[in-house]
Design a protein around this motif. Structure first.
Motif, mmCIF file in Angstrom:
data_model
loop_
_atom_site.group_PDB
_atom_site.id
_atom_site.type_symbol
_atom_site.label_atom_id
_atom_site.label_comp_id
_atom_site.label_asym_id
_atom_site.label_seq_id
_atom_site.Cartn_x
_atom_site.Cartn_y
_atom_site.Cartn_z
ATOM 1 N N SER A 218 0.842 -1.205 0.000
ATOM 2 C CA SER A 218 0.000 0.000 0.000
ATOM 3 C C SER A 218 0.870 1.246 0.000
ATOM 4 C CB SER A 218 -0.925 -0.008 1.228
ATOM 5 O OG SER A 218 -0.156 -0.152 2.412
ATOM 6 N N GLN A 219 1.468 1.536 -1.136
ATOM 7 C CA GLN A 219 2.348 2.700 -1.249
ATOM 8 C C GLN A 219 2.320 3.211 -2.683
ATOM 9 O OE1 GLN A 219 5.353 2.197 -3.106
ATOM 10 N NE2 GLN A 219 5.036 0.007 -3.358
ATOM 11 N N THR A 220 2.837 4.414 -2.870
ATOM 12 C CA THR A 220 2.663 5.127 -4.131
ATOM 13 C C THR A 220 3.270 4.377 -5.309
ATOM 14 O OG1 THR A 220 2.718 7.226 -2.940
ATOM 15 C CG2 THR A 220 3.060 7.318 -5.308
ATOM 16 N N GLY A 221 4.437 3.761 -5.129
ATOM 17 C CA GLY A 221 5.074 3.069 -6.242
ATOM 18 C C GLY A 221 4.172 2.019 -6.852
ATOM 19 N N SER A 223 0.823 1.492 -6.212
ATOM 20 C CA SER A 223 -0.502 1.992 -6.567
ATOM 21 C C SER A 223 -0.465 2.815 -7.850
ATOM 22 C CB SER A 223 -1.077 2.831 -5.422
ATOM 23 O OG SER A 223 -1.365 2.023 -4.302
ATOM 24 N N GLN A 224 0.488 3.752 -7.940
ATOM 25 C CA GLN A 224 0.493 4.611 -9.114
ATOM 26 C C GLN A 224 0.914 3.859 -10.381
ATOM 27 O OE1 GLN A 224 3.037 8.326 -9.951
ATOM 28 N NE2 GLN A 224 1.392 9.096 -8.646
ATOM 29 N N LEU A 225 1.806 2.881 -10.241
ATOM 30 C CA LEU A 225 2.166 2.072 -11.407
ATOM 31 C C LEU A 225 0.952 1.306 -11.907
ATOM 32 C CD1 LEU A 225 4.600 1.263 -13.184
ATOM 33 C CD2 LEU A 225 4.889 -0.731 -11.708
ATOM 34 N N GLY A 226 0.177 0.742 -10.982
ATOM 35 C CA GLY A 226 -1.026 0.037 -11.394
ATOM 36 C C GLY A 226 -2.077 0.956 -11.977
ATOM 37 N N ILE A 227 -2.253 2.140 -11.397
ATOM 38 C CA ILE A 227 -3.274 3.072 -11.876
ATOM 39 C C ILE A 227 -2.915 3.616 -13.253
ATOM 40 C CG2 ILE A 227 -4.335 5.330 -11.466
ATOM 41 C CD1 ILE A 227 -4.110 4.722 -8.452
ATOM 42 N N LEU A 228 -1.662 4.011 -13.444
ATOM 43 C CA LEU A 228 -1.267 4.653 -14.696
ATOM 44 C C LEU A 228 -0.930 3.660 -15.797
ATOM 45 C CD1 LEU A 228 0.929 7.632 -13.447
ATOM 46 C CD2 LEU A 228 -1.383 7.706 -14.367
ATOM 47 N N HIS A 229 -0.390 2.495 -15.442
ATOM 48 C CA HIS A 229 0.072 1.561 -16.464
ATOM 49 C C HIS A 229 -0.656 0.221 -16.450
ATOM 50 C CE1 HIS A 229 3.381 3.937 -18.129
ATOM 51 N NE2 HIS A 229 3.555 4.386 -16.904
ATOM 52 N N VAL A 250 14.350 0.888 -5.578
ATOM 53 C CA VAL A 250 13.639 1.868 -4.752
ATOM 54 C C VAL A 250 12.689 2.639 -5.667
ATOM 55 C CG1 VAL A 250 13.850 3.766 -3.120
ATOM 56 C CG2 VAL A 250 15.667 2.054 -3.266
ATOM 57 N N SER A 251 11.420 2.634 -5.334
ATOM 58 C CA SER A 251 10.407 3.175 -6.239
ATOM 59 C C SER A 251 10.622 4.643 -6.581
ATOM 60 C CB SER A 251 9.011 2.983 -5.635
ATOM 61 O OG SER A 251 8.717 1.615 -5.457
ATOM 62 N N ASN A 252 11.154 5.423 -5.628
ATOM 63 C CA ASN A 252 11.327 6.855 -5.907
ATOM 64 C C ASN A 252 12.748 7.200 -6.352
ATOM 65 O OD1 ASN A 252 12.716 6.621 -3.518
ATOM 66 N ND2 ASN A 252 11.692 8.345 -2.504
ATOM 67 N N ARG A 253 13.464 6.223 -6.848
ATOM 68 C CA ARG A 253 14.773 6.458 -7.462
ATOM 69 C C ARG A 253 14.562 6.520 -8.976
ATOM 70 N NH1 ARG A 253 18.905 2.053 -5.864
ATOM 71 N NH2 ARG A 253 18.765 3.135 -3.848
ATOM 72 N N PRO A 254 15.069 7.547 -9.665
ATOM 73 C CA PRO A 254 14.773 7.691 -11.093
ATOM 74 C C PRO A 254 15.061 6.450 -11.930
ATOM 75 C CG PRO A 254 15.795 9.688 -10.266
ATOM 76 C CD PRO A 254 15.849 8.695 -9.140
ATOM 77 N N ASN A 283 4.314 13.004 -10.940
ATOM 78 C CA ASN A 283 4.123 11.587 -10.660
ATOM 79 C C ASN A 283 5.447 10.821 -10.663
ATOM 80 O OD1 ASN A 283 1.194 11.802 -10.697
ATOM 81 N ND2 ASN A 283 1.374 12.035 -12.916
ATOM 82 N N LEU A 284 5.380 9.564 -10.233
ATOM 83 C CA LEU A 284 6.526 8.677 -10.360
ATOM 84 C C LEU A 284 6.670 8.170 -11.791
ATOM 85 C CD1 LEU A 284 6.267 6.468 -7.123
ATOM 86 C CD2 LEU A 284 7.726 8.450 -7.524
ATOM 87 N N PHE A 285 5.540 8.033 -12.507
ATOM 88 C CA PHE A 285 5.531 7.428 -13.831
ATOM 89 C C PHE A 285 4.770 8.316 -14.812
ATOM 90 C CE2 PHE A 285 5.233 4.205 -10.465
ATOM 91 C CZ PHE A 285 6.486 3.632 -10.589
ATOM 92 N N THR A 286 5.025 8.110 -16.089
ATOM 93 C CA THR A 286 4.428 8.973 -17.109
ATOM 94 C C THR A 286 3.011 8.580 -17.470
ATOM 95 O OG1 THR A 286 5.197 7.635 -18.999
ATOM 96 C CG2 THR A 286 6.724 9.300 -18.119
ATOM 97 N N GLY A 287 2.660 7.309 -17.338
ATOM 98 C CA GLY A 287 1.363 6.863 -17.811
ATOM 99 C C GLY A 287 1.248 6.894 -19.321
ATOM 100 N N GLY A 288 2.390 6.985 -20.013
ATOM 101 C CA GLY A 288 2.386 7.056 -21.471
ATOM 102 C C GLY A 288 2.244 8.456 -22.025
#
Length: 721
Positions: A218-221, A223-229, A250-254, A283-288
């Motif tokens: 239950s963390q941003t890496g 959740s946001q990867l699943g939501i956006l991608h 580490v999810s918040n490492r580029p 965001n952490l990810f672009t979502g395309g």
């Protein structure tokens, strides 16, 4: 031939605005010259009031001209400077412009000490911004016209035609805000207003509130990867160790974020939620999306299409934006220092250290990143983007250190509510209709840290249970002593003689212990592949009993060669996840509610799941957990409110789930958002042009000031700012 009509009224209003701002700058300069010792507007021998006034007017005019012409070039020159550093450079750059302006006065009357130049420049920029805002209060129609002109110029510059009539969608993520905390923020106390009145107005009139349950991570890496991608498979935690490469992801490492995004795209065969004319902000990810600003997965790239900090520099190209945000940044740093000191003096518990760089990190998250992301969203709406996904991280950052319901976090929620109100107001004036969807990626669970509660870290406990050397402070605690006693008994070693446990052999580097909130991950790098329960018992006979029996541990997940993934609890109890069979007197997963078994089973099957996963204990009465990190508000595992996120969606969109059903997992949220984008593209759902015009006339002015991101032309000052 038709003679173009000269817009005298518009030109007159613009001239009045310029004159008022110039006058405000002149008066500010005169006042500061009278009170600051190292700033003067007259020669050493003295000058008449008229000469001093002329000097101030010329200085203010030159400073304003330099701010308009030179400032954007300075910001562009600092393109490679990290965002936090440039935020601190704003004062120096602004002061340099003022010093240059004074040196350009023809008769050389003005002068300022460099440090005074910084102060004067900041005050003048603030005065100019405030004057712009005050003038705009009575110019609601003009504000809407300016928004329309900016949008029209951008569309023409990009070769676009009329704005689309289909609705665009703005997904605004309030990072870390749990469902229960949001509900409390929407309730009005007797005789008062809700903590978040703008969001409460949406919920009361046009939106529905839905709770969704996160995955075990239950963390941003995740959740946001699943939501956006559309896939967060093989993301077991915020950070984890991969044996084949010997590296910690580490999810918040580029570099890690870029790799996780690549894996998700490869797994789904789809670029992401925002691939069709979308924008990704903060965001952490672009979502395309091709339009990105402050997006971590592309932050290391260099290119016109993927410059993740483009919105940041576009925002700071306006000196008024830069000064206002820089002043707010300093104020937030001071606010954190005061709040931290107050918590220390009041001996508030639980409490974690809030020194070092944290005040600056908090200020960046709650001020700089918020301002830039909100400005980017406004620019996207003016550019008629089809889908925008933006993350506001301020609440999550502060809640880690102050608690999900602390006084400090309530202040952050109020400011986030103002950002939501600004976006909603500007959406009403945008060239195309927009639907605003609010959501969170997880919640937060309260509780004192594992180390504070038991006197040792998870790594100390693991090493003690493995018979390895532990720090003396951990060995002296009750938990540490019990763990070491259990290890000695299992290894058939003599009683403690006061000596430290022998050091790990050189060929054995010891286990790698990582934390993700109240979720712990243990890997043995010297043993390839995922170790089974039976193999771990051969290598470290006391480790699993030590962990499972500890009062601060809720359950331990390992893979059994015979039964597959199992969750171990105290007293020899276990829950076999594949079959649901419970062995022993109690189910170790019972306190964690329905859905725990499926969540654990999914994560335990990931290829990169660690050898051992540990979840802290949960107090069923209070929902408190023990983070294995220095956090009193945590997320990443199971227990409490961290797994309950929210989705606030317009009533004109289809319900997220059918009545009586639950929305579970970030991938399920991705499918819902996909469906809503498809619905928005259907002509039958479009509101009419007359309806939009009426809504625009009825709407009040936007409440704030922001610069447009992704464009060179800043937004005008918003009325009521």
């Amino acid at each position: 031939m038709r003679v173009p009509r000269i817009p005298w009224r518009r030109l007159g209003a613009a001239s009045l605005r310029v004159g008022a701002v110039w006058l405000a700058g002149t008066l500010t300069m005169l006042v500061l010259a009278g009170v600051l010792p190292d700033f003067r507007l007259q020669s050493a021998g003295g000058d008449s009031a008229t000469v001093i006034g002329i000097t101030a007017a010329v200085g203010a005019g030159v400073f304003g001209l330099l701010s308009a012409l030179v400032w954007p070039l300075l910001v562009r020159a600092f393109l490679l400077v990290p965002a936090l550093v440039l935020g601190l450079l704003v004062f120096f750059l602004n002061g340099s412009l003022l010093w240059l302006a004074l040196s350009l006065i023809p008769y050389g009357r003005g002068s300022a000490d460099p440090s005074m130049a910084v102060v004067v420049a900041a005050a003048m920029s603030a005065a100019s911004s405030a004057t712009n805002a005050l003038l705009a209060v009575r110019d609601d129609r003009g504000y809407r016209h300016r928004l329309a002109r900016i949008a029209g110029r951008r569309r023409r510059r990009e070769g676009q035609g009329a704005p689309p009539r289909t609705p665009g969608t703005v997904f605004l993520q309030l990072d870390g805000l749990g469902h229960a905390v949001l509900e409390e923020a929407l309730e009005a106390p007797p005789g008062g207003e809700p903590l978040m009145p703008a969001v409460a107005a949406l919920y009361g009139r046009t939106h529905r509130l839905t709770r969704w349950r996160t995955d075990w991570s239950s963390q941003t890496g995740a959740s946001q990867l699943g939501i956006l991608h559309g896939s967060n498979t093989d993301v077991p935690a915020f950070r984890w160790y991969e044996k084949e490469t010997g590296e910690v992801v580490v999810s918040n490492r580029p570099t890690s974020a870029a790799e996780l995004q690549r894996r998700a795209v490869e797994r789904t065969g789809d670029p992401g939620l925002l691939a069709q004319d979308g924008a990704s902000r903060g965001n952490l990810f672009t979502g395309g999306a091709r339009q990105v600003a402050l997006v971590l997965s592309v932050s290391a790239r260099r290119g016109k299409e993927t410059r993740s900090r483009a919105g940041y520099f576009a925002y700071f190209s306006d000196p008024a934006n830069a000064t206002r945000t820089a002043v707010s940044f300093v104020a937030e740093v001071l606010r954190e220092m005061v709040q931290s000191t107050r918590a220390l003096l009041r001996r508030e518990r639980p409490r974690v250290g809030r020194g070092g760089l944290y005040p600056f990190v908090r200020a960046f998250a709650t001020v700089v990143e918020r301002d830039v992301v909100v400005a980017a969203v406004l620019g996207d709406m003016l550019r008629c983007r089809t889908a925008v996904y933006a993350d506001l991280v301020g609440y999550d950052e502060v809640a880690h250190h102050s608690g999900p319901r602390g006084r400090d976090t309530r202040q952050v929620l109020r400011r986030l509510d103002r950002s939501v109100r600004l976006i909603a107001k500007v959406a009403e004036h945008a060239p195309r209709p927009y639907r605003l969807v609010l959501l969170s990626d997880h919640g937060q669970s309260f509780g004192e840290t594992f180390e504070h509660a038991y006197g040792l870290t998870l790594e100390d406990l693991v090493r003690a249970g493995s018979g390895l050397q532990v720090p003396r402070r951990a060995g002296r605690t009750a938990s540490g002593s019990e763990a070491r006693a259990a290890a000695r008994a299992a290894l058939r070693r003599p009683e403690d003689s006061g000596q430290e446990a022998p050091r790990t052999p050189r060929r054995d580097t010891g286990p790698v212990v990582l934390a993700s909130g109240n979720l712990g991950l243990i890997s043995f790098p010297d043993h390839p592949g995922r170790l089974t329960r039976e193999r771990i018992q051969e290598l470290r006979p006391a480790l699993l009993p030590t962990l499972a029996e500890h009062p601060g541990i809720g359950f331990v997940v390992v893979r059994s060669a015979e039964h597959g993934p199992v969750a171990l609890g105290a007293g020899g109890c276990e829950h076999r996840l594949q079959t649901g069979e419970v062995v022993g007197r109690r189910d170790p997963l019972a306190p964690f509610g329905a859905g725990a078994r499926q969540a654990l089973l999914r994560t335990a099957r990931f290829p990169h799941a660690p050898d051992i996963m540990v979840n802290s204990a949960l107090d069923p009465a209070t929902g408190a957990v023990h983070a294995f990190e220095e956090q009193i508000g945590s997320h990443g595992g199971l227990g409490g409110e961290q797994s309950d996120a929210f989705l606030l969606s317009p009533l004109e969109l289809s319900p997220p789930v059918e009545p009586g059903q639950s929305l579970v997992g970030a991938e399920a949220v991705h499918r819902v958002l996909r469906r809503w984008l498809a619905e928005s593209a259907e002509p039958r759902l479009l509101p009419g042009a007359d309806h939009l015009a009426a809504a625009s006339e009825e709407a009040g002015p936007a409440d704030g000031t922001a610069g447009s991101a992704g464009a060179q032309e800043p937004l005008p000052a918003a009325p009521g700012g």
